[in-house]
Design an enzyme around this catalytic site. Structure first.
Site, PDB file in Angstrom:
ATOM      1  N   GLY A  50      35.831   3.405 -42.301  1.00 34.69           N
ATOM      2  CA  GLY A  50      35.143   4.238 -41.019  1.00 34.69           C
ATOM      3  C   GLY A  50      35.596   3.448 -39.798  1.00 34.69           C
ATOM      4  O   GLY A  50      35.650   2.257 -39.871  1.00 34.69           O
ATOM      5  N   ALA A  51      36.309   4.220 -38.908  1.00 37.18           N
ATOM      6  CA  ALA A  51      36.691   3.563 -37.673  1.00 37.18           C
ATOM      7  C   ALA A  51      35.753   2.451 -37.020  1.00 37.18           C
ATOM      8  O   ALA A  51      36.447   1.398 -36.646  1.00 37.18           O
ATOM      9  CB  ALA A  51      37.478   4.642 -36.717  1.00 37.18           C
ATOM     10  N   ARG A  87      45.316  -1.132 -41.413  1.00 36.09           N
ATOM     11  CA  ARG A  87      45.494  -0.234 -41.609  1.00 36.09           C
ATOM     12  C   ARG A  87      45.824   0.642 -40.340  1.00 36.09           C
ATOM     13  O   ARG A  87      45.561  -0.029 -39.299  1.00 36.09           O
ATOM     14  CB  ARG A  87      44.104   0.706 -41.862  1.00 36.09           C
ATOM     15  CG  ARG A  87      43.332   0.361 -43.232  1.00 36.09           C
ATOM     16  CD  ARG A  87      42.193   1.092 -43.438  1.00 36.09           C
ATOM     17  NE  ARG A  87      42.223   2.441 -43.994  1.00 36.09           N
ATOM     18  CZ  ARG A  87      41.443   3.377 -44.092  1.00 36.09           C
ATOM     19  NH1 ARG A  87      39.975   2.959 -43.904  1.00 36.09           N
ATOM     20  NH2 ARG A  87      41.668   4.441 -44.598  1.00 36.09           N
ATOM     21  N   ASP A 237      39.094   9.176 -36.287  1.00 35.34           N
ATOM     22  CA  ASP A 237      39.709   7.935 -36.431  1.00 35.34           C
ATOM     23  C   ASP A 237      40.379   7.563 -35.078  1.00 35.34           C
ATOM     24  O   ASP A 237      40.738   6.502 -34.877  1.00 35.34           O
ATOM     25  CB  ASP A 237      40.737   7.855 -37.548  1.00 35.34           C
ATOM     26  CG  ASP A 237      39.801   7.760 -38.694  1.00 35.34           C
ATOM     27  OD1 ASP A 237      39.102   8.625 -39.184  1.00 35.34           O
ATOM     28  OD2 ASP A 237      39.675   6.561 -39.232  1.00 35.34           O
ATOM     29  N   ASN A 247      41.214  12.481 -38.187  1.00 31.95           N
ATOM     30  CA  ASN A 247      40.128  12.186 -39.006  1.00 31.95           C
ATOM     31  C   ASN A 247      40.669  12.474 -40.648  1.00 31.95           C
ATOM     32  O   ASN A 247      41.623  12.723 -41.001  1.00 31.95           O
ATOM     33  CB  ASN A 247      38.884  13.018 -38.801  1.00 31.95           C
ATOM     34  CG  ASN A 247      37.514  12.627 -39.339  1.00 31.95           C
ATOM     35  OD1 ASN A 247      37.294  11.486 -39.246  1.00 31.95           O
ATOM     36  ND2 ASN A 247      37.110  13.405 -40.025  1.00 31.95           N
TER      37      ASN A 247
END
Ligand code: MRU
Length: 353
Positions: A50-51, A87, A237, A247
């Site tokens: 989750g961002a 990431r 994101d 996203n």
């Protein structure tokens, strides 16, 4: 009750604890990170995801990196340059690490002792953590006006408390409306291949006492046609300067279905998710993950063990499919480059870091 997604225990020699989200909903277990490598692995392997949660985790990871060597600024910079590669898609990761690096560089100009440097750096990570919680609350407050009695709200992936420090982004809107006593239904897409919707969103909504219905991803269109869905809210994101939004994979399909069925499609995200350095979504790096995520359902193999696979973890929803972006500063209606620029030029000072 919702558990803390992550927490720092102790002083500068302390520990970062994270819910191991890979084990949910079966087990609620915290893992402990004391080394930069452990923080990197936790982000890359989705123990934390989750961002916004990735960003806050990385801010604490920067403190862990800084304390690993004799020269804390050098170790901080090296650690940040390493963590940012964990990431690629969520901009909150580089946002938090850039902020920690810049903060450390300014701090070092005052020649503090090593311990003082680490103390002030840790306070900065805690500030990012606190700000994230406040931003989520604020997103909930701004977005809850959109929810009416009788609505059916669909969400995709997990943009909830688990994806942030607390309360969430898309789910913050749902939690705030629920706390206001509104009566509405929530639908969660299961979100193949990693099942964030089934494992995390449905779990945390249930923990919070919100009645939620789980759907397979391919049921969303029929649920819309049946009139069960009146609004869609997802997280993000990375949001480009023109409003194009990356996203979780499948979000784009939901947005296209929403347009066909004339259902409003909202994105909820804090300011830290905007990337003004890129003009549009074509510049957003899309993470591709391990093929086994697609070959398996959970741990069970559901294809040939060597089936050829394409596994993009995110997609980009064009701004023209987005009804509004719910931020911690208010709602940007019908996002375009001009609407976003205009919105932020009126955002209170100090909110864009
Ligand atoms: O791969 P993940 O689980 O990190 O993907 C998460 C999402 O796509 C979320 O919707 C997004 O980060 C927003 S979280 C508030």
């Amino acid at each position: 009750m919702l558990p803390e997604t992550l927490r720092w225990i102790g002083q500068t020699d302390g520990t970062l604890e994270l819910i191991d989200q890979r084990l949910l909903p079966g087990k609620l277990v915290y893992i402990r990170c004391n080394q930069t490598r452990e923080v990197f692995d936790a982000i890359r392997d989705l123990a934390v995801r989750g961002a916004p949660a990735i960003g806050v985790t990385a801010a604490y990871g920067a403190v862990i990196a800084a304390r690993s060597g004799q020269d804390p600024l050098k170790s901080l910079i090296e650690g940040c340059d390493y963590l940012v590669t964990a990431r690629p898609t969520a901009v909150n990761l580089s946002w938090a690490l850039d902020r920690m690096k810049r903060f450390g560089q300014t701090l070092a100009e005052r020649n503090p002792s090593r311990e003082k440097f680490l103390q002030v750096l840790l306070a900065q990570a805690k500030a990012i953590h606190e700000e994230d919680i406040a931003m989520c609350r604020s997103i909930g407050d701004h977005g809850s006006v959109l929810i009416n009695d009788g609505d059916g709200v669909l969400t995709h992936c997990n943009a909830g408390s688990l994806a942030t420090s607390f309360f969430g982004t898309a789910l913050a809107v749902i939690y705030a409306a629920f706390q206001q006593g509104k009566k509405f239904a929530v639908y969660a897409d299961e979100t193949r291949p990693v099942l964030q919707g089934a494992r995390l969103t449905h779990w945390e909504l249930t923990q919070a006492g919100v009645d939620a219905t789980l759907l397979c991803d391919n049921m969303a269109g029929y649920a819309m046609k049946q009139g069960k869905i009146t609004k869609i809210i997802t997280g993000a994101d990375r949001i480009a300067a023109n409003g194009d939004t990356a996203n979780k994979i499948g979000t784009y399909s939901v947005a296209v279905l929403a347009k066909h069925h004339h259902i409003p499609f909202y994105v909820a995200a804090p300011i830290s998710t905007f990337d003004f350095s890129i003009p549009d979504g074509g510049h957003i790096p899309i993470e591709e993950r391990n093929a086994d995520e697609v070959r398996q359902f959970g741990c069970a193999l559901t294809s040939l063990p060597d089936a050829k696979v394409w596994n993009p973890a995110f997609d980009v929803t064009p701004a023209e499919l987005i009804t509004g972006i719910i931020t911690d500063r208010g709602i940007i209606d019908r996002p375009t480059t001009d609407a976003i620029r205009n919105f932020f030029s009126h955002a209170p000072k100090g909110t864009l870091k």
